[in-house]
Design an enzyme around this catalytic site. Structure first.
Site, PDB file in Angstrom:
ATOM      1  N   LYS A 236       0.839  -1.190   0.000  1.00  0.00           N
ATOM      2  CA  LYS A 236       0.000   0.000   0.000  1.00  0.00           C
ATOM      3  C   LYS A 236       0.885   1.254   0.000  1.00  0.00           C
ATOM      4  CE  LYS A 236      -3.764  -1.924   2.874  1.00  0.00           C
ATOM      5  NZ  LYS A 236      -4.898  -1.773   1.963  1.00  0.00           N
ATOM      6  N   ASP A 306      -2.864  -7.735  -1.471  1.00  0.00           N
ATOM      7  CA  ASP A 306      -3.612  -6.804  -0.634  1.00  0.00           C
ATOM      8  C   ASP A 306      -5.072  -7.210  -0.495  1.00  0.00           C
ATOM      9  OD1 ASP A 306      -3.910  -4.620   1.014  1.00  0.00           O
ATOM     10  OD2 ASP A 306      -4.195  -3.182  -0.614  1.00  0.00           O
ATOM     11  N   ARG A 310      -9.907 -11.846   2.624  1.00  0.00           N
ATOM     12  CA  ARG A 310     -10.798 -12.911   2.159  1.00  0.00           C
ATOM     13  C   ARG A 310     -10.116 -14.274   2.211  1.00  0.00           C
ATOM     14  NH1 ARG A 310     -11.617 -10.001  -3.467  1.00  0.00           N
ATOM     15  NH2 ARG A 310     -11.413  -8.287  -1.965  1.00  0.00           N
TER      16      ARG A 310
END
Length: 459
Positions: A236, A306, A310
């Site tokens: 990020k 990223d 999940r």
């Protein structure tokens, strides 16, 4: 909590006069107090507080603005906790929606004080007639637990600290906690939890809390516990990491919800599963293009590191699904796409259970806990196709990010009788009367209402 609820009005407690917008004449306050309000431009605007001085200058009461009746915030009484002087108080007349007003008062008294910020004023407030003080306190305490966990920086709320917080909650309510950590995750067939968290200093782990009688209906909560998310090798930007201490907001919210349910002694067999990891960068970090095995047996191609939440959820949900729970709920700070669609205040939820969806919508409205149903649009599943594995963890075009994340998770749920996925933000970017900037509980009061209505108390 800085606000203590009193079961009855104290003789010396001071009155709070509630006033709808531009309707001072309907208030039953003394005439000189109403004249004071007019002189100070008090018109009943939502959330405004004006204290009333006595002849000797001491405070003898307060006005509180409710705003327009058709646009009033049911939790706006939280402003009282910020602006009333310390002491004993009561509502001069029970406000409409007295239970939510009392809850707003308690939620508004919250401040995160771990690192030196001063607490709110200490107030004692009489519970309006007909309000269930025990329920209000359960809801407030669960919400505050979620806020505290989210607000704590990752340096003090890594996987080990999240485990300690879960252990403390289990001990408080007589629950059991089993932990699978490190290389044992591979032995126990939880490979994606291991892959996401293996690069961090603190070992990845799965927290498994159980409570309630074994024969009761099985309700399982799964919360994303990514204690900090660098994005992994798909790193990020700096601005994108600033709030990543909140990426365990799903875990914080299911723990807050579990606190509410256990305190209410709900007649369920509660299970809480939290994959607690840090998505860090190191030589052994999982890579874009890797293919991971999963507990379900599906192979997952990594289109982006990223999209790690999940992955850890999928292993935990596959484990939960094996037990065939009556209801499986997962909560996660999963996608920025959900915020683009609905903003920070309204979390989307996904379910194919029409009865559950309707109950959640009604509860959301009743307890002022915003939720909005979004579709699990099955044709979008093809966007997760992989040329080398059973499924990719992301789509390539960036469209429908939140529904597609829900569809990905749905591939790992097969046996649960009912499932709902909540894509929450877990954060207030702006002050509200009942909530300061910072970590937030979202959706859990609505879920609590549905579960209490459905299962009732064991006592």
């Amino acid at each position: 909590m800085p606000v203590t609820l009193l079961s009855s009005k104290e003789v010396s407690s001071l009155p709070v006069y509630t006033v709808e917008a531009d309707n001072l004449d309907a208030c039953d306050a003394p005439k000189d107090a109403i004249a004071w309000a007019r002189a100070n431009g008090f018109s009943g605007a939502s959330g405004r507080v004006l204290t009333i001085p006595g002849k000797n200058g001491a405070v003898v009461g307060a006005f509180f603005g409710l705003g327009e009746p058709d646009a009033a915030n049911p939790l706006a009484a939280g402003a009282l906790a910020r602006h009333l002087p310390e002491g004993d108080w009561h509502f001069a007349a029970p406000p409409k929606g007295a239970e939510l007003a009392t809850l707003g008062l308690m939620l508004g008294s919250y401040a995160f004080t771990r690192y030196g910020k001063k607490p709110r004023n200490a107030l004692r407030f009489a519970v309006p007639e007909g309000v269930d003080a025990g329920r209000v306190e359960r809801l407030a305490n669960g919400s505050v637990l979620a806020r505290e966990l989210i607000n704590t920086p990752a340096g003090d709320m890594g996987p080990d600290a999240l485990e300690a917080a879960t252990r403390a909650l289990a001990s408080e309510h007589g629950a059991t906690l089993a932990v699978t950590a490190g290389e044992d995750l591979l032995t126990e067939n939880l490979p994606m939890i291991h892959a996401v968290g293996r690069a961090a200093e603190a070992a990845p782990r799965l927290l498994d809390l159980r409570w309630g009688r074994e024969a009761a209906p099985k309700v399982t909560l799964v919360g994303k516990g990514v204690c900090f998310d660098t994005g992994g090798l798909d790193l990020k930007p700096a601005a994108g990491m600033l709030l990543m201490k909140k990426d365990m907001g799903g875990a914080a919210n299911v723990l807050g919800l579990a606190s509410m349910l256990m305190a209410a002694k709900l007649d369920i067999r509660l299970r809480v599963l939290i994959p607690a990891v840090e998505n860090a960068v190191a030589g052994n970090a999982f890579r874009p293009g890797d293919v991971l095995n999963s507990r379900k047996g599906l192979t997952v191609e990594i289109g982006n590191t990223d999209a790690e939440g999940r992955l850890v959820l999928a292993d935990a949900m596959a484990l939960a699904d094996e037990e065939e729970p009556e209801l499986l709920i997962d909560m996660a700070t999963l996608t920025g796409a959900a915020r683009v669609a609905l903003g920070p205040d309204v979390p989307p939820f996904y379910t194919d259970d029409e009865a559950l969806a309707g109950a959640l919508a009604r509860a959301s409205e009743a307890v002022a806990d915003p939720l909005w149903r979004m579709p699990l649009w099955k044709p979008y599943l093809s966007r997760l196709d992989s040329k080398i594995a059973d499924i990719n963890n992301v789509s390539l075009d960036g469209f429908a990010g939140s529904p597609i994340a829900g569809l990905f998770l749905g591939r790992f749920v097969e046996k649960a009788k009912s499932w709902a996925h909540f894509d929450i933000y877990g954060w207030n970017p702006a002050d509200k009367p009942h909530a300061p900037v910072g970590g937030e509980a979202q959706g859990i009061r609505a879920i609590e209402r549905v579960l209490v209505d459905r299962y009732g108390s064991a006592s």
